[in-house]
Design a protein around this motif. Structure first.
Motif, PDB file in Angstrom:
ATOM      1  N   LEU B  93      -5.583  17.821 -14.881  1.00  0.00           N
ATOM      2  CA  LEU B  93      -6.314  16.325 -14.842  1.00  0.00           C
ATOM      3  C   LEU B  93      -7.827  16.568 -15.128  1.00  0.00           C
ATOM      4  O   LEU B  93      -8.520  17.467 -14.390  1.00  0.00           O
ATOM      5  N   GLU B  94      -8.446  15.992 -16.001  1.00  0.00           N
ATOM      6  CA  GLU B  94      -9.985  15.989 -16.023  1.00  0.00           C
ATOM      7  C   GLU B  94     -10.803  15.304 -15.008  1.00  0.00           C
ATOM      8  O   GLU B  94     -12.098  15.674 -14.683  1.00  0.00           O
ATOM      9  N   PRO B 229     -11.607   4.553  -9.252  1.00  0.00           N
ATOM     10  CA  PRO B 229     -10.853   5.243 -10.106  1.00  0.00           C
ATOM     11  C   PRO B 229      -9.674   4.733  -9.983  1.00  0.00           C
ATOM     12  O   PRO B 229      -9.470   3.797  -9.549  1.00  0.00           O
ATOM     13  N   ASP B 230      -8.737   5.410 -10.831  1.00  0.00           N
ATOM     14  CA  ASP B 230      -7.347   4.844 -10.655  1.00  0.00           C
ATOM     15  C   ASP B 230      -6.438   4.821  -9.538  1.00  0.00           C
ATOM     16  O   ASP B 230      -5.442   4.088  -9.404  1.00  0.00           O
ATOM     17  N   TRP B 231      -6.514   6.179  -8.806  1.00  0.00           N
ATOM     18  CA  TRP B 231      -5.574   6.587  -7.819  1.00  0.00           C
ATOM     19  C   TRP B 231      -6.448   7.066  -6.556  1.00  0.00           C
ATOM     20  O   TRP B 231      -7.233   7.889  -6.880  1.00  0.00           O
ATOM     21  N   PHE B 232      -6.251   6.472  -5.379  1.00  0.00           N
ATOM     22  CA  PHE B 232      -6.306   7.188  -4.144  1.00  0.00           C
ATOM     23  C   PHE B 232      -5.185   7.806  -3.457  1.00  0.00           C
ATOM     24  O   PHE B 232      -4.199   7.070  -3.454  1.00  0.00           O
ATOM     25  N   GLN B 359       2.985  16.740  -7.975  1.00  0.00           N
ATOM     26  CA  GLN B 359       4.280  16.043  -8.080  1.00  0.00           C
ATOM     27  C   GLN B 359       4.097  14.696  -8.937  1.00  0.00           C
ATOM     28  O   GLN B 359       4.993  14.505  -9.819  1.00  0.00           O
ATOM     29  N   LEU B 360       3.460  14.024  -8.558  1.00  0.00           N
ATOM     30  CA  LEU B 360       3.005  12.790  -9.492  1.00  0.00           C
ATOM     31  C   LEU B 360       2.525  12.748 -10.697  1.00  0.00           C
ATOM     32  O   LEU B 360       2.881  12.072 -11.793  1.00  0.00           O
ATOM     33  N   ILE B 366       1.054   9.536 -12.462  1.00  0.00           N
ATOM     34  CA  ILE B 366      -0.262   9.847 -12.673  1.00  0.00           C
ATOM     35  C   ILE B 366      -0.473  10.198 -13.862  1.00  0.00           C
ATOM     36  O   ILE B 366       0.123  11.472 -14.265  1.00  0.00           O
ATOM     37  N   GLY B 367      -1.162   9.572 -14.786  1.00  0.00           N
ATOM     38  CA  GLY B 367      -1.153  10.182 -16.300  1.00  0.00           C
ATOM     39  C   GLY B 367      -2.379  11.092 -16.148  1.00  0.00           C
ATOM     40  O   GLY B 367      -3.309  11.006 -15.497  1.00  0.00           O
ATOM     41  N   LEU B 368      -2.469  11.897 -17.247  1.00  0.00           N
ATOM     42  CA  LEU B 368      -3.374  13.003 -17.394  1.00  0.00           C
ATOM     43  C   LEU B 368      -4.784  12.513 -17.655  1.00  0.00           C
ATOM     44  O   LEU B 368      -5.719  13.031 -17.655  1.00  0.00           O
ATOM     45  N   ASN B 369      -4.708  11.335 -18.080  1.00  0.00           N
ATOM     46  CA  ASN B 369      -6.095  10.683 -17.993  1.00  0.00           C
ATOM     47  C   ASN B 369      -6.796   9.971 -17.232  1.00  0.00           C
ATOM     48  O   ASN B 369      -7.807   9.371 -17.166  1.00  0.00           O
TER      49      ASN B 369
END
Lengths: 390, 390
Positions: B93-94, B229-232, B359-360, B366-369
């Motif tokens: 992940l960047e 952000p996209d995810w917590f 895992q995600l 979870i996408g790499l971007n």
């Protein structure tokens, strides 16, 4: 960014050194100090700090960093300055403050020095750092080395508490246990590292840990709205903080941020079982003889010989301060009193500062209307065994 | 200061409650939530934050405090949001960030909740607080009670790690060891305290710990310059943080600080040995059955039954997030990886969040971007025994 060169701390007359090269001690054996273009720095204004990051890098103009470089940071510094209520009342002081360094990464003020030292080590191309430590400095070095992507070798007395050793390993450092004290660990580290080109981040053996520690004074000045308190009461092992803050006073006066002639009186607190600075202070000596058979529960104070002894003694004397030793029992009582009255986690070093304040207050050295800053240099979590001997 | 009233979290239709009186649960048994005058709060501007104290009380307008009251504070909150380098690269992940809650007083995010809860407890005239705890919440309660001058009774499972017990005592709290889990400790605390009038600061049994925890979301919004952000990815025991942040999203949208419809997806991470929320999520249930024989090395995740289960599940589902359990071994590996790659001290709960992210990411959820915030809810210092079993 006003960082310009390195200068001998004596000064001995050696030529000024170029900070774009690696330097450790001066050729005369004394520590080197980072110097800044203070004339240019007079253009830097205090109100530029507003809204900056809550870390010591908010003072980056007077830190050892060049344009285009990034600091190695984990959020160190800008720790709370707590105006105590119950504790101040118990001691009889209206204006007793605790600078709570337990809120730094790795739970101590050592994070400040290592953030600065490892920022420069990385910029200078180091790939491996090494140091002897009583505990907390090694934890901080290991953490910042990990953050910077550098290898780290820590040399620590074999009788160090388990949490110090475990925390080094948590950050991936290589730990070597050495029989003896931190001075013995330092000898082994130097022998081992010399041929391998390790970058030595020992106390005062590179010029930048001082720069990290000096920010304690910048922060207190800012947090007290640019008025110095009357007293700084500082537990002193290697003394980097004392040396750094004394240097900061000078810088802050010369850039026009603080008035001259009103510096806090500096109190150096040591343990009765290891008090080389106190002994030298009492004897009127300019340097301190090594302390034989150093022993105290405060690992950070178990430093029998400080390479910056003459700088510490100079700061104490020129400020009109003093130096005194307190017992291990009074340090542990101090940890508990700080915890119980203020909810602050204090290392034995913080407890030592409280014991010193109580002594100086009861003998009238510190007046009841004086303002006092107690330096709680780290938290209690690595010292919990002292509270419940099993 | 826009604090106005208390409302049932269901809501069940009970009348709104007056926060100048003591309230714990709603008459229907559900948690109460603090409410604010959000219409008036639309006049509050983000740029008023510039230069404020580096603590969660910088958001005091949306905190449970009235004009003229002082918060009970030890410098909690406004912790670093670290953009990882090596760790992000290792996971692929960047944009992997760590919200490092180990830099709070008492070494964990529990400080946030207790600062808010004990601020109100003191204002409401309480003289003694009490709570059951798996460890860190008790440490935080003990510290803030000391800071407020209140007595504190902590009920803790008899098999809790020694540092948790010792740290409570450091702050002068009375510790009672209870055979069983936190739920058993809670039963004993309630029995003991009812007749004595102790103010109960158990998770969600008073309305204000949520308010302290919600500031995690305010801070991340500010630190990311007002873009989510996209995810917590949040390790979930009692779930106060999940509930609080979900509430914060709503507040931030309604006062116009954040756009609607773009909330982070919430991931609830639990231990394979205690995963009531994960099980309920997978079964499509609205509430979670108690987990039998809960066991995990992450004390903060050893919560067999969460009183706010329905609120946690609602946040996970409405955000388009997920819930998953990870093994104890992967948590410990995660602690070590966070330490080694970033120099950050992580509790097993932080390690659990890393295991979940891995895992995600590997399964493509979870996408790499995507941008991801890992909540490191506390430091490693009270868990060092996990790293070197002796």
């Amino acid at each position: 960014m006003y960082f310009s060169h390195l200068e001998c701390s004596v000064p001995c007359g050696a030529p000024l050194a170029d900070p774009r090269q690696r330097h450790h001690l001066c050729r005369c054996g004394a520590p080197l100090l980072a110097r800044y273009d203070l004339e240019q720095a007079r253009h830097w204004r205090r109100d530029s700090l507003t809204g900056r990051d809550a870390s010591l890098w908010r003072y980056r103009e007077m830190m050892p960093i060049f344009a285009g470089e990034q600091p190695v940071t984990l959020g160190e510094g800008f720790t709370p300055l707590v105006h105590t209520k119950r504790l101040g009342a118990a001691v009889g002081l209206e204006a007793l403050y605790i600078k709570d360094e337990s809120l730094n990464p790795t739970n101590s003020f050592k994070a400040r020095g290592q953030s600065a030292a490892i920022t420069r080590a990385r910029s200078l191309g180091a790939t491996t750092i090494a140091l002897p430590t009583a505990g907390n400095a090694g934890n901080a070095a290991a953490a910042y080395a990990a953050a910077a992507g550098l290898a780290c070798h820590v040399f620590i007395p074999a009788d160090a508490k388990r949490p110090f050793v475990d925390e080094c390993r948590l950050y991936g450092a290589t730990v070597t246990l050495v029989e003896g004290l931190i001075t013995d660990a330092g000898r082994v580290a130097a022998e081992r590292g010399a041929s391998l080109g390790w970058y030595d981040v020992s106390t005062l053996k590179e010029p930048y840990r001082i720069e990290g520690k000096k920010t304690l004074a910048y922060e207190i000045a800012e947090q007290m709205e640019w008025r110095w308190p009357d007293w700084f009461v500082y537990p002193t092992g290697g003394g980097t903080g004392m040396v750094g803050m004394w240097k900061a006073f000078d810088e802050l006066e010369r850039i026009g941020w603080m008035p001259a002639g009103r510096r806090p009186k500096m109190v150096s607190v040591q343990a009765t079982g290891c008090a080389p600075i106190v002994r030298a202070f009492e004897q009127g000596a300019d340097t301190a003889l090594p302390w034989e058979q150093a022993a105290t529960v405060a690992d950070g104070l178990r430093v029998p010989r400080a390479i910056g002894d003459f700088l510490i003694l100079r700061a104490v004397r020129e400020s009109g301060g003093t130096a005194l030793a307190v017992s291990d029992a009074s340090m542990v009582a101090g940890m508990l009193e700080i915890g119980r009255t203020e909810g602050i986690s204090a290392a034995p070093e913080g407890g030592a500062a409280l014991a010193a304040i109580r002594q100086l207050t009861s003998q009238g050295t510190i007046g009841l209307n004086d303002s006092v800053v107690l330096f709680n240099t780290g938290g209690a979590l690595k010292y919990l065994d002292l509270l419940s001997p099993s």
